[in-house]
Structures are given as C-alpha cells and as structure tokens.
Design a protein around this motif. Structure first.
Motif, PDB file in Angstrom:
ATOM      1  N   ALA A 205      -3.525  11.984 -11.679  1.00 25.20           N
ATOM      2  CA  ALA A 205      -3.566  10.309 -11.292  1.00 25.20           C
ATOM      3  C   ALA A 205      -2.408   9.709 -11.362  1.00 25.20           C
ATOM      4  CB  ALA A 205      -4.736   9.901 -11.832  1.00 25.20           C
ATOM      5  N   ALA A 206      -1.829   9.579 -12.270  1.00 25.80           N
ATOM      6  CA  ALA A 206      -0.620   8.740 -12.736  1.00 25.80           C
ATOM      7  C   ALA A 206       0.809   9.194 -11.929  1.00 25.80           C
ATOM      8  CB  ALA A 206      -0.294   8.683 -14.151  1.00 25.80           C
ATOM      9  N   THR A 207       0.839  10.492 -11.555  1.00 23.63           N
ATOM     10  CA  THR A 207       2.036  10.965 -10.946  1.00 23.63           C
ATOM     11  C   THR A 207       1.925  11.509  -9.538  1.00 23.63           C
ATOM     12  OG1 THR A 207       1.556  13.229 -11.557  1.00 23.63           O
ATOM     13  CG2 THR A 207       2.755  11.672 -13.132  1.00 23.63           C
ATOM     14  N   LEU A 208       0.850  11.056  -8.987  1.00 23.69           N
ATOM     15  CA  LEU A 208       0.481  11.336  -7.246  1.00 23.69           C
ATOM     16  C   LEU A 208       1.586  10.899  -6.477  1.00 23.69           C
ATOM     17  CD1 LEU A 208      -3.348  10.783  -7.058  1.00 23.69           C
ATOM     18  CD2 LEU A 208      -1.986  12.993  -7.057  1.00 23.69           C
ATOM     19  N   VAL A 209       1.867  11.370  -5.470  1.00 25.64           N
ATOM     20  CA  VAL A 209       2.978  10.699  -4.458  1.00 25.64           C
ATOM     21  C   VAL A 209       2.150   9.500  -3.721  1.00 25.64           C
ATOM     22  CG1 VAL A 209       3.945  12.932  -3.859  1.00 25.64           C
ATOM     23  CG2 VAL A 209       2.037  12.209  -2.440  1.00 25.64           C
ATOM     24  N   ARG A 210       3.002   8.689  -3.070  1.00 25.19           N
ATOM     25  CA  ARG A 210       2.475   7.321  -2.782  1.00 25.19           C
ATOM     26  C   ARG A 210       2.825   7.172  -1.237  1.00 25.19           C
ATOM     27  NH1 ARG A 210       0.612   3.550  -6.661  1.00 25.19           N
ATOM     28  NH2 ARG A 210       0.880   4.811  -8.549  1.00 25.19           N
ATOM     29  N   ILE A 211       1.861   6.523  -0.493  1.00 27.15           N
ATOM     30  CA  ILE A 211       2.168   6.228   0.787  1.00 27.15           C
ATOM     31  C   ILE A 211       2.125   4.788   0.924  1.00 27.15           C
ATOM     32  CG2 ILE A 211       1.085   8.302   1.758  1.00 27.15           C
ATOM     33  CD1 ILE A 211      -1.206   6.874   2.454  1.00 27.15           C
ATOM     34  N   PRO A 212       2.783   4.156   2.351  1.00 27.67           N
ATOM     35  CA  PRO A 212       2.714   3.103   2.168  1.00 27.67           C
ATOM     36  C   PRO A 212       1.357   2.163   2.458  1.00 27.67           C
ATOM     37  CG  PRO A 212       4.574   3.794   3.725  1.00 27.67           C
ATOM     38  CD  PRO A 212       3.474   4.784   3.217  1.00 27.67           C
ATOM     39  N   GLU A 213       1.266   0.960   1.662  1.00 25.37           N
ATOM     40  CA  GLU A 213      -0.236   0.289   2.029  1.00 25.37           C
ATOM     41  C   GLU A 213      -0.455   0.130   3.617  1.00 25.37           C
ATOM     42  OE1 GLU A 213      -3.605  -1.577   1.453  1.00 25.37           O
ATOM     43  OE2 GLU A 213      -2.403  -0.934  -0.196  1.00 25.37           O
ATOM     44  N   ALA A 214       0.432  -0.161   4.432  1.00 24.32           N
ATOM     45  CA  ALA A 214       0.120  -0.338   5.936  1.00 24.32           C
ATOM     46  C   ALA A 214      -0.720   0.761   6.353  1.00 24.32           C
ATOM     47  CB  ALA A 214       1.302  -0.826   6.651  1.00 24.32           C
TER      48      ALA A 214
END
Length: 423
Positions: free
Chosen positions: A258-267
């Motif tokens: 959970a702490a190391t997942l990739v991220r995507i933009p909020e939009a």
C-alpha cells in the motif's frame, strides 16, 4: 590474478566487457499488437528463466522485411529484461519460435548477440544468469525512479564478463545444459503438477464448506453488491505524487504494498470516480490473470484501480471476507473460464458477465459468520501447504543459481563434477 565482481578467476581465465563480446546490445521495437500477424513479439513477461513462455507472446503487425526490425531475433540471442521491478534483469535464451513465424523483442527487452569468436553464447547466457551478475545489475546498472526503474544500456555494455579458454567455455556450457535441465525438470513437475493439485484441493475444500450451508439460496452475484462492478483507469499516466494506483500484481500483497504503489494524477482519478476505493472493497483481477482478489485496507481509501482490476462493493449484510473465499472456489473459476473462453487474446472478463455469475449464498447472518471462520481455517491450512511447496521451489531455484555461479566463475571443475544430482 584476474578478478571479476569480487570473484578470483582461475589462472588461465581472462576477462572482457559485454560490449566487446557481443555484436548487438539493443532494445527491441515497440509492437503494434494484433490478434494474428507476421511477427511474434516477445515481452518481459514472456521471457522466463526456464525458457520463453510462448503463451505470453503476441503478434506484431509488421510491414516489409521483418529482419529490418530493431530487436529482430536470431537463434542463440540472449534476452535481458530491462524495465520494471518484478522481472528486471531476468535472462532468457532464444532458440527459435514454435513455428516459422519470425520473432522480435519489444522495447522492454535488450537483445545481446554473442560474437562466436569471442564467447560461447550459452556460457554468456549462464554468466548473465549468475548470482554475481544479477547482484551487479541492481548495484550498478539500474536507473530511474522506484516504480519506473530500467537498465542503463551504456553501463550494461561495460559489464564485466569472465572468459575461460574456448574449450573450457564449451565444457562449462555442456555441463550446465545437462544439470540445469535436470533441475528445471524437477521444478516443472512440482510447479505444474504439485502447484495445480494444491490449487484444486484448496478450491474443492472451500466449495465443500459453502455446500454445507443450510441457509444457502441461489442468487446472482450482482444481488450481493451495493453498486455495479466496474473496472478502472483505461490508460494510466504515472506521477511522482497523486492517487495510489492498484494493478493486478499488487493484489498479491495489497496491504504490504500500500505504501509503495505507483500513483496517478488526481485529475485522472476523478475521471474514474466510480472506482475510487473504499475500505473493504473487493478488488478483483479480470484481465489476463482471472480471480486474483484482495480486500482493500483502510489506508487505501481514495485510491484507484487499473483497467485489469474490477471494484466490487458488497452490501452491508454480506461478509466481504467470505465473499472473497467464494471467488477462490472452482465455481467462480468455472464461470470465469466459460465467460472468456472465446477470447482470442488474453482473457478479459466483462462486467455484465461477472454481475450475472450464479452462486448459492447463505442468507442467515449467523451462518455467514460461522462459514467465514471455517473457510479461514481451510485457507490457513492450505496456505501452510503452499508455503512448504514454495520453499521447495525456492531451494531448487537457489540450487540452480549456485550451480551456475560455481561453474561460470571456475569454482568447480566441470570435468570432474559431472553427475551432480539435485538433493
């Protein structure tokens, strides 16, 4: 005295650089995937240490002479996975395809073509698979952010290669071909047969528990949900900061990752607001690997999911843990295979098909709680069996790597070591 990556080589051995013993050290091409086509494209997923997994290859819609493709493969080419966190540095050996269709590597795979006068291709393959070189990959060759790492091609070319005399290279390759094939055969039997039997036994035991529920009534999956099942972001864009993004492999250990997942933009996440994660949502793989499921932990509230992951939110009177155990039964997999059996590429489970899966579900709340306890005991028992099986496979893999390393660094004399048996 010649030393390579901390190992002192025998006195008659020398050393060189990868770029000096190979005539080609390039990434492949970006494929234009089609259901059927003139060229097979080999990805990092298809590049397996025990041999290429042809079921994971796809076709490229090439025009013109395929030999002009960057990444076009010839027999004895060595394949090096060059991106990603799970298979980075994995080494494969190309001996030709299962048919007469030409093959190419995609952009995630680097092709190393040995110069026969400089190095035996099998010896080079085994050296790149050895423990010292695999450790060197992560220590000296990796560049990029945590979730987008790749091999630096310039530094890869400068990687050291031990060079025994030519005849000795051939003896080492022949020895390892025989001994590694023996280990791979044992791993294949245990991996395919024993692993499948354990999976079937687990699914059958879970189904038996569900079959004993006195209050069970036939229903469809959609009637146990508070919302329609939906899949997530079709084309993700990754960012250093933003919304955590769950992909299929993350379901193997969702809480741990959970702490190391990739991220995507909020939009971008807002465009798929219907799949924003809430605690206790059931996240289910529906593309390629079917039926992998995990319960969303509280710390992932607000995260989003990939196109290959469906979000299921059960009603308040449905135990989510028990529901996940039903997904692990043969009843779920049978319906999933029926729904995707006609898919020509990788299986993709449609949301409408999933919503209409049939099952028998206990209507009594007390019985749900009792069954939830029983299936957890069943799952725990089979997890222990699986752990023992995985330990056997891991020890065999360690034996394989250790034997390769000892041979390609001269720690054993292969002329006297023939007949080595796997314990």
């Amino acid at each position: 005295m010649t030393e390579v990556l901390g190992t002192v080589l025998p006195g008659n051995w020398t050393a060189s650089r990868l770029k000096r013993v190979t005539s080609l050290l390039n990434r492949g091409s970006a494929p234009d995937y089609v259901d059927d086509g003139p060229v097979r494209a080999i990805s990092q997923a298809a590049n397996q240490p025990g041999g290429l997994d042809w079921a994971r290859t796809r076709f490229h819609d090439a025009t013109g002479d395929p030999r002009r493709l960057k990444g076009y493969l010839l027999p004895e080419d060595i394949l090096i996975n060059s991106t990603g966190t799970g298979t980075l540095g994995r080494i494969g050996y190309f001996q030709g395809g299962p048919d007469e269709v030409p093959c190419m590597a995609d952009t995630h795979v680097t092709v190393a073509r040995a110069i026969p006068s400089e190095v035996d291709s099998r010896f080079l393959y085994y050296w790149l698979s050895s423990i010292p070189f695999q450790e060197y990959i992560y220590a000296a060759l990796v560049v990029g952010a945590t979730n987008q790492i790749e091999l630096n091609r310039d530094r890869l070319g400068d990687a050291p290669v031990p060079l025994p005399p030519a005849e000795e290279q051939g003896r080492i390759s022949g020895f390892l071909d025989a001994e590694v094939a023996r280990i791979d055969a044992v791993m294949g039997i245990r991996g395919n047969r024993q692993g499948s039997l354990l999976h079937m036994r687990r699914a059958g035991a879970l189904a038996k528990v569900f079959g004993q529920a006195a209050s069970s009534a036939p229903t469809r999956l959609k009637y146990l949900l508070s919302n329609k099942p939906r899949y997530g972001v079709l084309v993700p864009e990754f960012a250093d900061a933003g919304v955590p993004f769950v992909r299929v492999n993350d379901l193997l250990d969702l809480r741990g990752r959970a702490a190391t997942l990739v991220r995507i933009p909020e939009a971008l996440s807002q465009q798929y607001a219907r799949t924003r994660v809430q605690p206790n949502d059931i996240l289910l793989s529906v593309v390629g690997t079917l039926g992998r499921a995990a319960l969303a932990p509280a710390e992932l509230e607000g995260a989003n999911v990939a196109r290959a992951v469906a979000s299921l939110r059960v009603r308040h009177d449905v135990d989510p843990g028990l529901f996940i155990r039903w997904i692990e039964t043969a009843d779920f997999m049978r319906q999933a295979l029926d729904a995707t059996g006609s898919d020509t590429a990788q299986p993709t489970l449609g949301m409408e098909d999933l919503a209409n899966f049939n099952l028998r579900w206990p209507t009594d709340a007390h019985e749900q709680r009792r069954l939830a306890e029983e299936v957890e005991e069943v799952a725990k028992h089979h997890d222990e069996l699986a752990a023992c099986y995985e330990k056997q496979i891991r020890l065999l893999a360690e034996r394989r790597r250790a034997l390769i390393t000892a041979a390609v660094t001269g720690q054993i004399d292969v002329t006297t070591a023939r007949g080595v048996r796997v314990p």
